[in-house]
Design a protein around this motif. Structure first.
Motif, PDB file in Angstrom:
ATOM      1  N   PHE A 131       0.836  -1.199   0.000  1.00  0.00           N
ATOM      2  CA  PHE A 131       0.000   0.000   0.000  1.00  0.00           C
ATOM      3  C   PHE A 131       0.872   1.250   0.000  1.00  0.00           C
ATOM      4  CE2 PHE A 131      -2.462  -3.239   2.346  1.00  0.00           C
ATOM      5  CZ  PHE A 131      -3.580  -3.311   1.516  1.00  0.00           C
ATOM      6  N   HIS A 132       0.232   2.382  -0.295  1.00  0.00           N
ATOM      7  CA  HIS A 132       0.899   3.666  -0.128  1.00  0.00           C
ATOM      8  C   HIS A 132       1.084   3.934   1.365  1.00  0.00           C
ATOM      9  CE1 HIS A 132       0.699   4.758  -4.338  1.00  0.00           C
ATOM     10  NE2 HIS A 132      -0.605   4.503  -4.356  1.00  0.00           N
ATOM     11  N   ALA A 133       2.026   4.810   1.676  1.00  0.00           N
ATOM     12  CA  ALA A 133       2.228   5.184   3.071  1.00  0.00           C
ATOM     13  C   ALA A 133       0.954   5.783   3.656  1.00  0.00           C
ATOM     14  CB  ALA A 133       3.382   6.176   3.182  1.00  0.00           C
ATOM     15  N   ASP A 134       0.228   6.539   2.836  1.00  0.00           N
ATOM     16  CA  ASP A 134      -1.057   7.112   3.247  1.00  0.00           C
ATOM     17  C   ASP A 134      -1.985   7.049   2.043  1.00  0.00           C
ATOM     18  OD1 ASP A 134      -3.221   8.596   4.127  1.00  0.00           O
ATOM     19  OD2 ASP A 134      -2.004  10.123   5.108  1.00  0.00           O
ATOM     20  N   ALA A 135      -2.976   6.160   2.108  1.00  0.00           N
ATOM     21  CA  ALA A 135      -3.862   5.905   0.964  1.00  0.00           C
ATOM     22  C   ALA A 135      -5.190   6.641   1.079  1.00  0.00           C
ATOM     23  CB  ALA A 135      -4.112   4.402   0.837  1.00  0.00           C
ATOM     24  N   ARG A 136      -5.292   7.597   1.974  1.00  0.00           N
ATOM     25  CA  ARG A 136      -6.566   8.290   2.160  1.00  0.00           C
ATOM     26  C   ARG A 136      -6.865   9.248   1.008  1.00  0.00           C
ATOM     27  NH1 ARG A 136      -5.663  10.339   8.223  1.00  0.00           N
ATOM     28  NH2 ARG A 136      -3.548  10.531   7.359  1.00  0.00           N
ATOM     29  N   ASN A 137      -8.157   9.460   0.764  1.00  0.00           N
ATOM     30  CA  ASN A 137      -8.638  10.362  -0.279  1.00  0.00           C
ATOM     31  C   ASN A 137      -9.595  11.358   0.370  1.00  0.00           C
ATOM     32  OD1 ASN A 137     -10.007  11.596  -2.434  1.00  0.00           O
ATOM     33  ND2 ASN A 137      -9.788   9.802  -3.731  1.00  0.00           N
ATOM     34  N   TYR A 138      -9.341  12.644   0.165  1.00  0.00           N
ATOM     35  CA  TYR A 138     -10.138  13.662   0.827  1.00  0.00           C
ATOM     36  C   TYR A 138     -11.151  14.343  -0.093  1.00  0.00           C
ATOM     37  CZ  TYR A 138      -6.680  13.049   4.485  1.00  0.00           C
ATOM     38  OH  TYR A 138      -5.871  12.501   5.454  1.00  0.00           O
ATOM     39  N   GLU A 139     -11.377  13.787  -1.303  1.00  0.00           N
ATOM     40  CA  GLU A 139     -12.320  14.404  -2.239  1.00  0.00           C
ATOM     41  C   GLU A 139     -13.729  14.477  -1.671  1.00  0.00           C
ATOM     42  OE1 GLU A 139     -12.235  12.527  -6.020  1.00  0.00           O
ATOM     43  OE2 GLU A 139     -10.188  13.173  -6.497  1.00  0.00           O
ATOM     44  N   LEU A 140     -14.084  13.533  -0.800  1.00  0.00           N
ATOM     45  CA  LEU A 140     -15.427  13.530  -0.226  1.00  0.00           C
ATOM     46  C   LEU A 140     -15.681  14.760   0.636  1.00  0.00           C
ATOM     47  CD1 LEU A 140     -15.748   9.803   0.907  1.00  0.00           C
ATOM     48  CD2 LEU A 140     -16.776  10.856  -1.105  1.00  0.00           C
ATOM     49  N   CYS A 141     -14.617  15.394   1.102  1.00  0.00           N
ATOM     50  CA  CYS A 141     -14.798  16.546   1.981  1.00  0.00           C
ATOM     51  C   CYS A 141     -15.551  17.676   1.287  1.00  0.00           C
ATOM     52  CB  CYS A 141     -13.444  17.066   2.457  1.00  0.00           C
ATOM     53  SG  CYS A 141     -12.554  15.928   3.531  1.00  0.00           S
ATOM     54  N   LEU A 142     -15.336  17.853  -0.022  1.00  0.00           N
ATOM     55  CA  LEU A 142     -15.947  18.984  -0.716  1.00  0.00           C
ATOM     56  C   LEU A 142     -17.474  18.908  -0.695  1.00  0.00           C
ATOM     57  CD1 LEU A 142     -15.655  21.596  -2.251  1.00  0.00           C
ATOM     58  CD2 LEU A 142     -15.418  20.275  -4.365  1.00  0.00           C
ATOM     59  N   PRO A 143     -18.097  17.826  -1.184  1.00  0.00           N
ATOM     60  CA  PRO A 143     -19.568  17.804  -1.112  1.00  0.00           C
ATOM     61  C   PRO A 143     -20.108  17.802   0.310  1.00  0.00           C
ATOM     62  CG  PRO A 143     -18.713  15.667  -1.849  1.00  0.00           C
ATOM     63  CD  PRO A 143     -17.572  16.633  -1.875  1.00  0.00           C
ATOM     64  N   MET A 144     -19.360  17.240   1.246  1.00  0.00           N
ATOM     65  CA  MET A 144     -19.818  17.260   2.637  1.00  0.00           C
ATOM     66  C   MET A 144     -19.830  18.688   3.179  1.00  0.00           C
ATOM     67  SD  MET A 144     -17.853  13.809   3.975  1.00  0.00           S
ATOM     68  CE  MET A 144     -18.654  13.619   5.578  1.00  0.00           C
ATOM     69  N   LEU A 145     -18.791  19.454   2.901  1.00  0.00           N
ATOM     70  CA  LEU A 145     -18.742  20.844   3.344  1.00  0.00           C
ATOM     71  C   LEU A 145     -19.744  21.704   2.579  1.00  0.00           C
ATOM     72  CD1 LEU A 145     -14.872  21.235   3.697  1.00  0.00           C
ATOM     73  CD2 LEU A 145     -16.532  21.131   5.569  1.00  0.00           C
ATOM     74  N   GLU A 146     -19.886  21.445   1.271  1.00  0.00           N
ATOM     75  CA  GLU A 146     -20.830  22.211   0.457  1.00  0.00           C
ATOM     76  C   GLU A 146     -22.264  22.017   0.927  1.00  0.00           C
ATOM     77  OE1 GLU A 146     -19.985  20.948  -3.530  1.00  0.00           O
ATOM     78  OE2 GLU A 146     -18.708  22.698  -3.925  1.00  0.00           O
ATOM     79  N   GLN A 147     -22.566  20.859   1.490  1.00  0.00           N
ATOM     80  CA  GLN A 147     -23.906  20.602   2.010  1.00  0.00           C
ATOM     81  C   GLN A 147     -24.331  21.671   3.023  1.00  0.00           C
ATOM     82  OE1 GLN A 147     -26.137  18.171   1.190  1.00  0.00           O
ATOM     83  NE2 GLN A 147     -27.614  18.876   2.717  1.00  0.00           N
ATOM     84  N   PHE A 148     -23.331  22.232   3.718  1.00  0.00           N
ATOM     85  CA  PHE A 148     -23.617  23.220   4.767  1.00  0.00           C
ATOM     86  C   PHE A 148     -23.171  24.623   4.378  1.00  0.00           C
ATOM     87  CE2 PHE A 148     -22.728  19.038   6.575  1.00  0.00           C
ATOM     88  CZ  PHE A 148     -23.954  18.769   7.170  1.00  0.00           C
ATOM     89  N   GLY A 149     -22.745  24.798   3.134  1.00  0.00           N
ATOM     90  CA  GLY A 149     -22.310  26.111   2.681  1.00  0.00           C
ATOM     91  C   GLY A 149     -20.991  26.562   3.266  1.00  0.00           C
ATOM     92  N   ILE A 150     -20.136  25.615   3.656  1.00  0.00           N
ATOM     93  CA  ILE A 150     -18.838  25.943   4.258  1.00  0.00           C
ATOM     94  C   ILE A 150     -17.797  26.092   3.160  1.00  0.00           C
ATOM     95  CG2 ILE A 150     -16.994  25.146   5.783  1.00  0.00           C
ATOM     96  CD1 ILE A 150     -19.118  23.578   7.345  1.00  0.00           C
ATOM     97  N   ARG A 151     -17.165  27.257   3.094  1.00  0.00           N
ATOM     98  CA  ARG A 151     -16.101  27.504   2.115  1.00  0.00           C
ATOM     99  C   ARG A 151     -14.776  27.873   2.778  1.00  0.00           C
ATOM    100  NH1 ARG A 151     -17.207  25.234  -2.430  1.00  0.00           N
ATOM    101  NH2 ARG A 151     -15.368  26.365  -3.166  1.00  0.00           N
ATOM    102  N   GLN A 152     -14.807  28.186   4.073  1.00  0.00           N
ATOM    103  CA  GLN A 152     -13.601  28.563   4.805  1.00  0.00           C
ATOM    104  C   GLN A 152     -13.568  27.808   6.122  1.00  0.00           C
ATOM    105  OE1 GLN A 152     -14.360  32.854   5.051  1.00  0.00           O
ATOM    106  NE2 GLN A 152     -12.615  33.197   3.711  1.00  0.00           N
ATOM    107  N   VAL A 153     -12.378  27.280   6.468  1.00  0.00           N
ATOM    108  CA  VAL A 153     -12.263  26.518   7.709  1.00  0.00           C
ATOM    109  C   VAL A 153     -11.014  26.919   8.479  1.00  0.00           C
ATOM    110  CG1 VAL A 153     -13.516  24.501   6.832  1.00  0.00           C
ATOM    111  CG2 VAL A 153     -11.022  24.605   6.565  1.00  0.00           C
ATOM    112  N   LYS A 154     -11.132  26.842   9.788  1.00  0.00           N
ATOM    113  CA  LYS A 154      -9.974  26.864  10.687  1.00  0.00           C
ATOM    114  C   LYS A 154      -9.729  25.401  11.016  1.00  0.00           C
ATOM    115  CE  LYS A 154     -12.219  29.488  13.542  1.00  0.00           C
ATOM    116  NZ  LYS A 154     -12.558  30.289  14.754  1.00  0.00           N
ATOM    117  N   LEU A 155      -8.722  24.808  10.389  1.00  0.00           N
ATOM    118  CA  LEU A 155      -8.575  23.355  10.375  1.00  0.00           C
ATOM    119  C   LEU A 155      -7.727  22.857  11.536  1.00  0.00           C
ATOM    120  CD1 LEU A 155      -9.421  20.887   8.649  1.00  0.00           C
ATOM    121  CD2 LEU A 155      -7.199  21.091   7.491  1.00  0.00           C
ATOM    122  N   MET A 156      -8.300  21.982  12.335  1.00  0.00           N
ATOM    123  CA  MET A 156      -7.559  21.341  13.426  1.00  0.00           C
ATOM    124  C   MET A 156      -6.807  20.143  12.852  1.00  0.00           C
ATOM    125  SD  MET A 156     -10.264  21.487  16.621  1.00  0.00           S
ATOM    126  CE  MET A 156     -11.736  21.093  15.667  1.00  0.00           C
TER     127      MET A 156
END
Length: 215
Positions: A131-156
Motif C-alpha cells: 500500500f501507499h504510506a497514506d492511501a486516504r482520499n479527501y475528495e469527499l470533503c468537498l460535497p460534505m462541506l458544500e452541504q452546509f455552505g462551508i467555504r472557509q475553515v480553521k482546520l484542526m
C-alpha cells in the motif's frame, strides 16, 4: 449549452439527528458514498453556514483508537480534543471519514501492527503490505462541506496533506489549529515517524530518532 455531462455525485446526504455528548449536543449528519456504500458523518454545532470560517476537523476512522482506546496512536485523543474545542467555541464541524488505517482497512492495519512489532515503522509497514504510506482520499470533503455552505475553515490538524487537499478542492484554510495530544511511551515512535516521513507538524525534533533506528 455545455456538451459535457454533469459529474455524478460522490455521495448522498441521507439524514440527521441530535447527538448529545459529554461536551455539547451536536447534530449528526449522515452521508452514503456511491462507490463503496460507506457511511460518512458530519458532527455539527452552531450556525456553520453563515459564511464565517468554521472550526473544523477532518478525522479518519480509527476503530482501535477512537473506540478501543488504543495508545498506539493519537487518533482517539485527537477526536475527543477536536470535539471539546468545537464545544468550547460553540460552533464547528467534524467530518468523520470511513478511511480506517490511513485507507488500508482494519485487517490490514492489524497486519501492519504485526510488522511494526517486528521492528519496522508505520510507513514501511504499509509499503511492505503493498500500500501507499497514506492511501486516504479527501475528495469527499468537498460535497460534505458544500452541504452546509462551508467555504472557509480553521482546520484542526498536524497534517499538511489535509491542508493541501482542502485547498486544491477550493476550500480556504484560513488557519491551522495544532492538535498535539496523547504522546506516550507506546506511540512515541509512531508520532516521530509521522513527522519525519509524512511531514506532520508535531513540534518535536526527531533528527536523533532516525540515527537510533527507531523510525
Amino acid at each position: 449549452m455545455s456538451n459535457h455531462p454533469t459529474p455524478a455525485p460522490l455521495l448522498d446526504y441521507v439524514t440527521s439527528c441530535a447527538l448529545p455528548t459529554p461536551w455539547a449536543q451536536f447534530t449528526l449528519h449522515a452521508f452514503v458514498e456511491h462507490a463503496t456504500g460507506k457511511e460518512h458523518l458530519v458532527m455539527a454545532l452552531g450556525d456553520i453556514g453563515n459564511g464565517e470560517p468554521v472550526l473544523a476537523r477532518v478525522h479518519s476512522e480509527c476503530l482501535t483508537g477512537d473506540v478501543l482506546f488504543s495508545q498506539r496512536c493519537d487518533c482517539g485523543a485527537q477526536l475527543e480534543g477536536a470535539l471539546k474545542r468545537i464545544a468550547a467555541e460553540g460552533r464547528g464541524a467534524l467530518l468523520y471519514l470511513r478511511q480506517e488505517g490511513r485507507g488500508i482497512g482494519l485487517i490490514n492495519k492489524m497486519r501492519a501492527y504485526r510488522l511494526q512489532e517486528a521492528g519496522v515503522d508505520t510507513v514501511e509497514a504499509n509499503l511492505q503490505l503493498g500500500f501507499h504510506a497514506d492511501a486516504r482520499n479527501y475528495e469527499l470533503c468537498l460535497p460534505m462541506l458544500e452541504q452546509f455552505g462551508i467555504r472557509q475553515v480553521k482546520l484542526m490538524t498536524n497534517n499538511p496533506r489535509k491542508i493541501d487537499a482542502l485547498t486544491r478542492l477550493g476550500i480556504e484554510v484560513t488557519e491551522r489549529v495544532p492538535l498535539l495530544v496523547n504522546r506516550n511511551a507506546f506511540n512515541n515512535s509512531y508520532l516521530d515517524t509521522k513527522q519525519a516521513k509524512l511531514g506532520h507538524m508535531m513540534g518535536t525534533p526527531v533528527a536523533a530518532v532516525a540515527e537510533d533506528g527507531q523510525l
